[in-house]
Design an enzyme around this catalytic site. Structure first.
Site, PDB file in Angstrom:
ATOM      1  N   GLU A 196       0.766  -1.130   0.033  1.00 51.86           N
ATOM      2  CA  GLU A 196      -0.128   0.050  -0.008  1.00 51.86           C
ATOM      3  C   GLU A 196       0.961   1.281  -0.249  1.00 51.86           C
ATOM      4  OE1 GLU A 196      -2.850  -0.197   3.164  1.00 51.86           O
ATOM      5  OE2 GLU A 196      -4.349  -1.116   1.912  1.00 51.86           O
ATOM      6  N   GLU A 270      -6.492  -7.653  -1.155  1.00 53.94           N
ATOM      7  CA  GLU A 270      -7.006  -7.849   0.107  1.00 53.94           C
ATOM      8  C   GLU A 270      -8.356  -7.699   0.334  1.00 53.94           C
ATOM      9  OE1 GLU A 270      -5.102  -5.650   3.177  1.00 53.94           O
ATOM     10  OE2 GLU A 270      -2.931  -6.022   2.395  1.00 53.94           O
TER      11      GLU A 270
HETATM   12  C1  GLA Z   1      -4.305  -2.786   4.818  1.00 51.29           C
HETATM   13  C2  GLA Z   1      -2.886  -3.658   4.773  1.00 51.29           C
HETATM   14  C3  GLA Z   1      -3.037  -4.740   5.623  1.00 51.29           C
HETATM   15  C4  GLA Z   1      -3.804  -4.735   6.858  1.00 51.29           C
HETATM   16  C5  GLA Z   1      -5.205  -4.383   6.635  1.00 51.29           C
HETATM   17  C6  GLA Z   1      -6.280  -4.048   7.723  1.00 51.29           C
HETATM   18  O1  GLA Z   1      -4.945  -3.478   3.799  1.00 51.29           O
HETATM   19  O2  GLA Z   1      -2.299  -3.863   3.655  1.00 51.29           O
HETATM   20  O3  GLA Z   1      -1.615  -5.121   5.992  1.00 51.29           O
HETATM   21  O4  GLA Z   1      -3.232  -3.709   7.743  1.00 51.29           O
HETATM   22  O5  GLA Z   1      -5.258  -3.021   5.783  1.00 51.29           O
HETATM   23  O6  GLA Z   1      -6.221  -5.185   8.655  1.00 51.29           O
END
Ligand code: GLA
Length: 631
Positions: A196, A270
């Site tokens: 991210e 995700e």
């Molecule tokens: C983001 C991050 C993950 C985690 C999620 C929330 O997507 O990439 O590592 O922190 O948020 O659980």
């Protein structure tokens, strides 16, 4: 000619010697087998993923090896497979693999090589997410705290101090995974570049740096980035597949992704199946039917998906992270996440409904669901003795002496790596009483004592205390707890812990500290056994270690410790840190893996900051607290 032959013989000899040396390691057993394999890995040239030139849909689930006891890795993976998944995704936590600069650990629960082999044996492909930053509700997003010894450090940028440390880490990590790549016969079909980064995006050259750091060390599989909608446009890089993260599908999401990268396969990297919890908050749950309908929508669109988390596991030790936007909130020990498999690996309605859905995407019937792993209760822990923290101090070696406070990371301990986790005690001599003020320099909270008598606690919100006016010199003791470093947001560079600046009495900064580093690692906890413990009838107040026996008369099984009646502290099982507890909830039980118990007497050590509970029980199910639906 003769020279050429000699050269070849020398090369063969060298190869033979390398193989001989390698064959003494686990990796060495794989390398000879895989040296001559070459398969075509995952391709994302148009709207469909191809693996060995055949179309595939990635049906993935996240499970992090470092959050699950080794003995359960295979069980959890078989449960994934039986749910209809074909891919496992895992992060790699730099802070655990390199706890001290240049000292690496890939053993036990950190044996990534074994984890990858088990995945291959179970028949799962792997998407590896080596960071170096991983977010994941993990202390400092997985970055080692010793990086923060440099006061100019700029994490997640091409600042030299960061790139050099990253390169040195990747020099160690990447050779351990290259033989597990798909093209070499292993399970890794894709590798994620950072995590991210679009939501951070402090340095336009950084992502290219990470990409090159991976590729130059032999990463050949498909590269991808992973971003939420807001970070997507800033997170992508040339030649790397962009993927998206979300919980609720919005109609514009896929067209937005298409506007950034057209004619590519869509992967929801995700898909959040639940959510994590903060101390003092509620236990988050996410509606099962909403989850199923979104997964179904994604699949109907022909996209691939990874469930984050499929099995969350536990933030053992002091590993949970924190968020700090308008206020600082640290994460609980459990990483249950309301995922399809519970913290202890049990089935949920999410699991079964997901299995029904995913079975439609398989030609053959899914493997049968593996049997449940039994849970046990072992009755009460027989609490036997206690040891006040104040008595321990005399034997922890000479304290550090410093005129001004020193933050944890910069303490001269651990071979120049500072203190990473746990507690630090700062002691100064004061005269009289008055207003004590932290001016925000206590990270993250502290209990304050005058000559070992508690006068209250301070944190981000409560920054002042009255020190009773008594004439004469006394000791002021500030027991600071690092509750977890922030793992997401712009505050990463400022995650130093302990006292990060001056604290004041009557507006005068305290000086001449004695500082005790109490990282409570396994050596420290085991070392307590040689101390002079007291009978339990003495001292039940104040920061104290308590010890008791957990008796297991048969083959050990998973169980939970119910922390009812205890206020705030940490529990160790046979020296291993099970995690923090806190009576503000929501979590009330701590997961105890059966494989960490042994038949007979197991030693439970509790560090309780305030007041011991009357008793301590094992129970056969977890209680994660009052629930709240994720909105
Ligand atoms: C983001 C991050 C993950 C985690 C999620 C929330 O997507 O990439 O590592 O922190 O948020 O659980």
């Amino acid at each position: 000619m003769r020279r050429e032959r000699r050269r070849r013989l020398a090369l063969l000899g060298l190869l033979g010697l390398t193989l001989l040396l390698l064959s003494r390691t686990r990796l060495g057993r794989i390398v000879p087998l895989r040296m001559f394999i070459h398969r075509t890995g995952l391709q994302a040239e148009n709207s469909q993923f191809l693996l060995e030139d055949k179309p595939i849909t990635i049906l993935g689930g996240s499970m992090h090896y470092f959050r699950v006891p080794v003995a359960h890795w295979r069980d959890r993976m078989r449960k994934m497979k039986a749910c209809g998944l074909n891919t496992l995704t895992t992060y790699v936590p730099w802070n655990l693999h390199e706890p001290r600069r240049g000292k690496f650990d890939f053993s036990g629960i950190l044996d990534l090589g074994v984890f990858l082999e088990v995945a291959a044996e179970v028949g799962l492909w792997v998407i590896l997410r080596p960071g170096p930053y991983i977010c994941s509700e993990w202390d400092l997003g997985g970055l080692p705290s010793w990086l923060l010894r440099d006061k100019n450090m700029q994490l997640r940028t091409t600042y030299r101090g960061f790139t050099e440390a990253t390169e040195a880490y990747f020099d160690e990590l990447i050779p351990k995974v290259i033989w597990h790549q798909y093209s070499k016969g292993g399970p890794i079909i894709a590798v994620q570049v950072e995590n991210e980064y679009g939501s951070y995006a402090k340095d336009a050259n950084y992502m290219e740096f990470i990409k090159t750091a991976l590729v130059s060390r032999g990463i050949e599989e498909l590269l991808l980035t992973s971003d939420n909608k807001d970070g997507l446009s800033a997170g992508t890089i040339e030649g790397v597949l962009a993927t998206i993260n979300f919980q609720k599908i919005e109609p514009v999401l896929f067209s937005y992704l298409d506007s950034i990268q057209s004619n590519k396969p869509v992967l929801v990297m995700e898909y959040w199946t639940g959510w994590f919890d903060h101390w003092g908050g509620d236990h988050h749950v996410f509606d099962v039917d909403q989850m199923i309908s979104t997964v179904s929508d994604v699949l109907i669109k022909g996209a691939s998906i990874n469930l984050y988390m499929f099995h969350g596991g536990t933030n053992f030790g002091f590993m949970s992270g924190a968020l700090h936007f308008h206020e600082y909130r640290s994460d609980v020990t459990s990483y249950d996440y309301d995922a399809p498999l519970t913290e202890a690996g049990d089935y949920t309605s999410k699991y079964y409904k997901l299995r029904d859905l995913l079975s439609k995407y398989h030609v053959d019937p899914l493997p049968p669901v593996p049997p449940l792993i039994p849970k046990a209760t072992y009755g009460a822990v027989e609490l036997k003795r206690c040891l006040s923290l104040w008595d321990v101090l005399a034997s922890t070696g000479e304290p550090i002496r410093s005129e001004e406070p020193i933050n944890m990371e910069n303490l001269p301990v651990n071979d120049g790596n500072g203190q990473s986790y746990g507690y630090t005690l700062y002691e100064a001599v004061i005269y009289g009483g008055g207003k004590f003020h932290t001016r925000g320099n206590v990270r993250d909270r502290a209990q304050v004592f005058v000559s070992t008598q508690s006068v209250g606690s301070v944190d981000y919100k409560n920054q002042e205390l009255d020190i009773p006016e008594v004439p004469g010199y006394r000791k002021l003791q500030i027991l600071v707890e690092n509750c977890g470093r922030v793992n997401y947001g712009n505050k990463l560079d400022t995650q130093r812990k302990g006292l990060v600046g001056d604290v004041f009495l009557r507006d005068v900064p305290l000086r001449n500290f004695k500082i005790y580093s109490l990282d409570m690692n396994q050596t420290f906890i085991n070392g307590l056994n040689s101390q002079h413990w007291s009978d339990l009838s003495e001292g039940k107040w104040g920061p104290t270690f308590y010890q008791g026996a957990l008796r297991v008369n048969s083959q050990p099984q998973d169980t939970f410790l119910r922390m009812k009646g205890w206020k705030k502290g940490v529990v160790f099982l046979n020296g291993k840190n099970l995690g923090r507890y806190w009576d503000i909830g929501p979590q009330e039980t701590l997961y105890v893996p059966g494989s960490w118990l042994w038949p007979g007497v197991n030693e439970i050590t509790i560090f309780e900051e305030y007041k011991a509970g009357e008793s301590l029980y094992t129970v056969d199910s977890s209680f994660l607290g009052r629930t709240q639906y994720v909105d």
